[in-house]
Motif scaffolding. Structure first.
Motif, PDB file in Angstrom:
ATOM      1  N   LYS A  53       0.968  -1.133  -0.117  1.00  0.00           N
ATOM      2  CA  LYS A  53       0.095  -0.067  -0.050  1.00  0.00           C
ATOM      3  C   LYS A  53       0.922   1.299  -0.021  1.00  0.00           C
ATOM      4  O   LYS A  53       2.181   1.264   0.323  1.00  0.00           O
ATOM      5  N   THR A  54       0.251   2.529  -0.455  1.00  0.00           N
ATOM      6  CA  THR A  54       1.206   3.555  -0.543  1.00  0.00           C
ATOM      7  C   THR A  54       1.675   3.870   0.921  1.00  0.00           C
ATOM      8  O   THR A  54       0.923   3.749   1.919  1.00  0.00           O
ATOM      9  N   PHE A  55       2.856   4.709   0.717  1.00  0.00           N
ATOM     10  CA  PHE A  55       3.376   5.138   1.934  1.00  0.00           C
ATOM     11  C   PHE A  55       2.300   6.144   2.911  1.00  0.00           C
ATOM     12  O   PHE A  55       2.352   6.190   4.022  1.00  0.00           O
ATOM     13  N   ALA A  56       1.699   7.024   1.870  1.00  0.00           N
ATOM     14  CA  ALA A  56       0.661   7.672   2.542  1.00  0.00           C
ATOM     15  C   ALA A  56      -0.314   7.059   3.257  1.00  0.00           C
ATOM     16  O   ALA A  56      -0.832   7.358   4.683  1.00  0.00           O
ATOM     17  N   GLU A  57      -1.000   6.009   2.806  1.00  0.00           N
ATOM     18  CA  GLU A  57      -1.829   5.038   3.360  1.00  0.00           C
ATOM     19  C   GLU A  57      -1.243   4.394   4.517  1.00  0.00           C
ATOM     20  O   GLU A  57      -1.706   4.139   5.562  1.00  0.00           O
ATOM     21  N   ALA A  58      -0.028   3.981   4.378  1.00  0.00           N
ATOM     22  CA  ALA A  58       0.613   3.175   5.656  1.00  0.00           C
ATOM     23  C   ALA A  58       0.850   4.170   6.707  1.00  0.00           C
ATOM     24  O   ALA A  58       0.659   3.709   8.137  1.00  0.00           O
ATOM     25  N   LYS A  59       1.308   5.316   6.299  1.00  0.00           N
ATOM     26  CA  LYS A  59       1.395   6.461   7.657  1.00  0.00           C
ATOM     27  C   LYS A  59       0.116   6.653   8.215  1.00  0.00           C
ATOM     28  O   LYS A  59      -0.061   6.639   9.430  1.00  0.00           O
ATOM     29  N   ARG A  99      -3.438   5.615  12.817  1.00  0.00           N
ATOM     30  CA  ARG A  99      -4.764   4.866  13.371  1.00  0.00           C
ATOM     31  C   ARG A  99      -4.205   3.998  14.701  1.00  0.00           C
ATOM     32  O   ARG A  99      -5.355   3.811  15.745  1.00  0.00           O
ATOM     33  N   GLY A 100      -3.523   3.094  14.417  1.00  0.00           N
ATOM     34  CA  GLY A 100      -2.754   2.213  15.560  1.00  0.00           C
ATOM     35  C   GLY A 100      -2.485   2.994  16.863  1.00  0.00           C
ATOM     36  O   GLY A 100      -3.062   2.593  17.983  1.00  0.00           O
ATOM     37  N   ILE A 101      -2.036   3.926  16.525  1.00  0.00           N
ATOM     38  CA  ILE A 101      -1.615   4.811  17.795  1.00  0.00           C
ATOM     39  C   ILE A 101      -2.842   5.275  18.619  1.00  0.00           C
ATOM     40  O   ILE A 101      -2.934   5.151  19.727  1.00  0.00           O
ATOM     41  N   ALA A 102      -3.604   5.809  17.820  1.00  0.00           N
ATOM     42  CA  ALA A 102      -5.099   6.307  18.230  1.00  0.00           C
ATOM     43  C   ALA A 102      -5.861   5.148  18.911  1.00  0.00           C
ATOM     44  O   ALA A 102      -6.497   5.535  20.178  1.00  0.00           O
ATOM     45  N   ILE A 103      -5.716   4.024  18.445  1.00  0.00           N
ATOM     46  CA  ILE A 103      -6.584   3.036  18.954  1.00  0.00           C
ATOM     47  C   ILE A 103      -5.761   2.586  20.311  1.00  0.00           C
ATOM     48  O   ILE A 103      -6.711   2.391  21.399  1.00  0.00           O
ATOM     49  N   LEU A 104      -4.771   2.544  20.401  1.00  0.00           N
ATOM     50  CA  LEU A 104      -4.073   2.333  21.872  1.00  0.00           C
ATOM     51  C   LEU A 104      -4.400   3.356  22.863  1.00  0.00           C
ATOM     52  O   LEU A 104      -4.748   3.017  23.948  1.00  0.00           O
ATOM     53  N   ARG A 105      -4.529   4.556  22.208  1.00  0.00           N
ATOM     54  CA  ARG A 105      -4.743   5.633  23.301  1.00  0.00           C
ATOM     55  C   ARG A 105      -6.340   5.582  23.824  1.00  0.00           C
ATOM     56  O   ARG A 105      -6.660   5.872  24.827  1.00  0.00           O
ATOM     57  N   TYR A 106      -7.018   5.214  22.701  1.00  0.00           N
ATOM     58  CA  TYR A 106      -8.546   5.054  22.913  1.00  0.00           C
ATOM     59  C   TYR A 106      -8.614   3.865  24.038  1.00  0.00           C
ATOM     60  O   TYR A 106      -9.435   4.078  25.071  1.00  0.00           O
ATOM     61  N   TYR A 107      -8.113   2.808  23.923  1.00  0.00           N
ATOM     62  CA  TYR A 107      -8.458   1.608  24.822  1.00  0.00           C
ATOM     63  C   TYR A 107      -7.537   1.746  26.037  1.00  0.00           C
ATOM     64  O   TYR A 107      -8.053   1.475  27.105  1.00  0.00           O
ATOM     65  N   ALA A 108      -6.602   2.590  26.022  1.00  0.00           N
ATOM     66  CA  ALA A 108      -5.916   3.051  27.329  1.00  0.00           C
ATOM     67  C   ALA A 108      -7.041   3.704  28.355  1.00  0.00           C
ATOM     68  O   ALA A 108      -7.256   3.363  29.715  1.00  0.00           O
ATOM     69  N   GLY A 109      -8.021   4.546  27.768  1.00  0.00           N
ATOM     70  CA  GLY A 109      -9.009   5.144  28.625  1.00  0.00           C
ATOM     71  C   GLY A 109     -10.004   4.282  28.953  1.00  0.00           C
ATOM     72  O   GLY A 109     -10.614   4.390  29.922  1.00  0.00           O
ATOM     73  N   GLU A 110     -10.135   3.110  28.366  1.00  0.00           N
ATOM     74  CA  GLU A 110     -11.334   2.039  28.642  1.00  0.00           C
ATOM     75  C   GLU A 110     -10.866   1.356  30.125  1.00  0.00           C
ATOM     76  O   GLU A 110     -11.666   0.858  30.636  1.00  0.00           O
ATOM     77  N   GLY A 111      -9.571   1.601  30.332  1.00  0.00           N
ATOM     78  CA  GLY A 111      -9.335   0.971  31.823  1.00  0.00           C
ATOM     79  C   GLY A 111      -9.859   1.708  33.062  1.00  0.00           C
ATOM     80  O   GLY A 111      -9.794   1.195  33.804  1.00  0.00           O
ATOM     81  N   MET A 112     -10.402   2.879  32.556  1.00  0.00           N
ATOM     82  CA  MET A 112     -11.022   3.595  33.949  1.00  0.00           C
ATOM     83  C   MET A 112     -12.541   3.668  33.499  1.00  0.00           C
ATOM     84  O   MET A 112     -13.342   4.617  34.209  1.00  0.00           O
TER      85      MET A 112
END
Ligand SMILES: NC(=O)c1ccc[n+]([C@@H]2O[C@H](COP(=O)([O-])OP(=O)(O)OC[C@H]3O[C@@H](n4cnc5c(N)ncnc54)[C@H](O)[C@@H]3O)[C@@H](O)[C@H]2O)c1
Ligand SMILES: O=CCCC(=O)C(=O)O
Length: 488
Positions: free
Chosen positions: A99-105, A110-123
């Motif tokens: 996939k293109t570099f822009a899509e990969a970035k 998105r992966g970073i945002a998902i980790l941050r979102y689920y970090a909040g789920e812990g509370m």
């Protein structure tokens, strides 16, 4: 920064990196240039898998007892490490699956945002108080982790999909054994390095690479794996489900799609053409949410077709690392063969190939990769194989509908039900579409692809095991409800 090519990547088991007991590795090749070896990954054995599951089982005893906020802190740290390596990991992804570099970035972000979102789920809330018929008792629900979760992921979203499974698994107190697609196992190893660097305790996250039939099936059959979350093809998904069901383990499947876009008589045709191209051809059509059936109401069929074909001329095909590339290669040789054989199939079925070719794409920069031009078929009828079977490539089937009602019926004429979209300005059409379309994700005046991490995602019919991933819906799979009755 250029990535280091040709390195050997190891399994990650019980907090340490090590080779498979088999002593064997496999090369991960760049589909845009098969002379380039991105890296070597382990061809693991049943013994490697057993060690990973044992370490996950052991780690689960203390991980489940940590406060959700403490688990969340570690996900926040993993997000920070991933962010610091965004460009490198995105480049690895582009080189491994095209996939293109822009899509990969974008996907890595998105992966970073998902980790941050689920970090909040812990509370957040995990239960309810329910009035008991005994006035002196307190009755409530809480949630407990499953234990060890096996994650089996495909190659098309090599960061986002593992993360959208691992982050909720971890935050709700499970430990994980990840078996990524072999095509993108270098990207997966780099992703797991981020969890390791964040300081997750040994055994909480494990990585075992290797063949699907051995490591994937072994995970599904393993007596100490309490839950299996799978994304991939229907064929494999059903095997995984049968193995899990046979031993009473919980399972979740997200599988194929044959996603329709409906173009109503009152659609904004320029927007609809852009959405069809983006939804159908970005990532070379290798998204489970990709548009593959374009159902056009008679009045605008010719006008839409003309604008679509004109716009396709502007698509540039090439190596995803080149800034001028709009569409990269198919991810592997088998994908290329499948796409070309479906183009041949469409011709044999009597559809008209209006754009594209039955041969691979040609050009000085394209000889070493699995490149194919986008293909557009006209005169497609709904029962043709190209209108029914998932191709997972840049192939669009144009289907004519006599009315909006017929367009809805045609859109539902599939065994899949993942995503669907409509272009219309009529509120009545929108409401009918939302009500009557049998799919897990319905989108109005927007392309069929595009999943938001905070919303539930999953399909109906053969696309899913009818569970939902992402957003707060993920708690349903990754935990069990425990009802508590307390009397003093
Ligand atoms: N619905 C969704 O969310 C979604 C998302 C992405 C991809 N997909 C689907 O995935 C498919 C493409 O991905 P793919 O080619 O990697 O799919 P695949 O089914 O071939 O492989 C998926 C994973 O399963 C493993 N595997 C293979 N054989 C196995 C076995 N016998 N037991 C256990 N695991 C095994 C593979 O190694 C890989 O890790 C398409 O059908 C696409 O629609 C669906
Ligand atoms: O391939 C399946 C996931 C699709 C997705 O994440 C998207 O469309 O954004």
């Amino acid at each position: 920064m250029a990535i280091e090519l040709g390195k050997t990547y190891l399994n990650y088991i019980d907090g340490g990196w090590g080779p498979s007991r088999s002593g064997n590795t496999a090369a991960s090749l760049n589909p845009a240039n098969i002379n380039e070896i991105v890296g070597y990954v382990q061809l693991s054995t049943k013994e490697d898998l057993d060690r990973a599951v044992a370490s996950a089982k052991d780690a689960s005893k203390s991980w489940r007892r940590l406060a959700g906020s403490a688990r969340g802190e570690l996900l926040i740290k993993a997000a920070a490490v991933l962010e610091s390596r965004l460009e490198e990991i995105a480049e690895t992804m582009t080189r491994e699956m095209g996939k293109t570099f822009a899509e990969a970035k974008g996907e890595t972000a998105r992966g970073i945002a998902i980790l941050r979102y689920y970090a909040g789920e812990g509370m957040r809330r995990i239960g309810d108080v329910i009035p008991s018929t005994d006035s002196e008792a307190l009755m409530l629900t809480t949630r407990v982790p499953l234990g060890v979760v096996g994650v089996i992921s495909p190659w098309n979203f090599p960061v986002a999909i593992p993360v959208w499974k691992m982050a909720p698994a971890l935050i709700y107190g499970n430990t994980v054994v990840l078996k990524p697609a072999q095509e993108t196992a270098v990207t997966a190893a780099k992703l797991v390095e981020c969890f390791a660097e964040a300081g997750l305790p040994a055994g909480v996250v494990n990585l075992v690479t290797g063949s699907g039939a051995l490591v994937g099936q072994g995970l599904a059959e393993h007596p100490d794996v309490n839950g299996i979350t799978f994304t991939g093809s229907n064929q494999v998904g059903k095997r995984v489900a049968q193995a899990a069901l046979a031993r009473g383990a919980k399972y979740q499947l997200e599988m194929g799609g044959k996603n329709p876009i409906i173009i109503a008589a009152d659609a904004d045709l320029d927007l609809a053409v852009d959405a069809t191209i983006s939804g159908g051809l970005r990532s070379s059509g290798q998204k489970c949410t990709a548009t593959s059936r374009v159902i056009i109401v008679n009045e605008v069929y010719e006008a839409f077709k003309k604008r679509l074909l004109a716009k396709l001329e502007g698509i540039t095909i090439g190596n995803g690392m080149d800034a001028g590339t709009w569409m990269g290669p198919c991810a592997n040789e088998q994908q290329l063969t499948t796409v070309l054989s479906y183009i041949q199939q469409g011709l044999e079925e009597g559809a008209e190939l209006m754009f594209g070719s039955i041969s691979r794409a040609e050009g000085p920069q394209l000889t070493k990769g699995y490149f194919v031009k986008p293909a557009v078929f006209g005169n497609v009828s709904s029962r043709m194989r190209i209108a029914q079977e998932e191709i997972f490539g840049p192939v669009l089937a144009l289907i004519r509908a006599e009315s909006f009602e017929e367009a809805i019926a045609l859109a539902n004429d599939t065994e899949f039900g993942l995503s669907a979209s409509v272009f219309t300005q009529n509120i009545g059409n929108m409401l009918t579409f939302i009500q009557d379309l049998d799919a897990g994700l319905v989108r109005v005046n927007s392309e069929t692809a595009g999943v938001e991490l905070q919303a539930p995602f999953g399909g109906t019919k053969q696309s899913s095991s009818h569970s939902r991933e992402q957003g707060q819906a993920a708690i349903e799979f990754f935990t069990s409800i425990k009802t508590v009755f307390i009397k003093g």
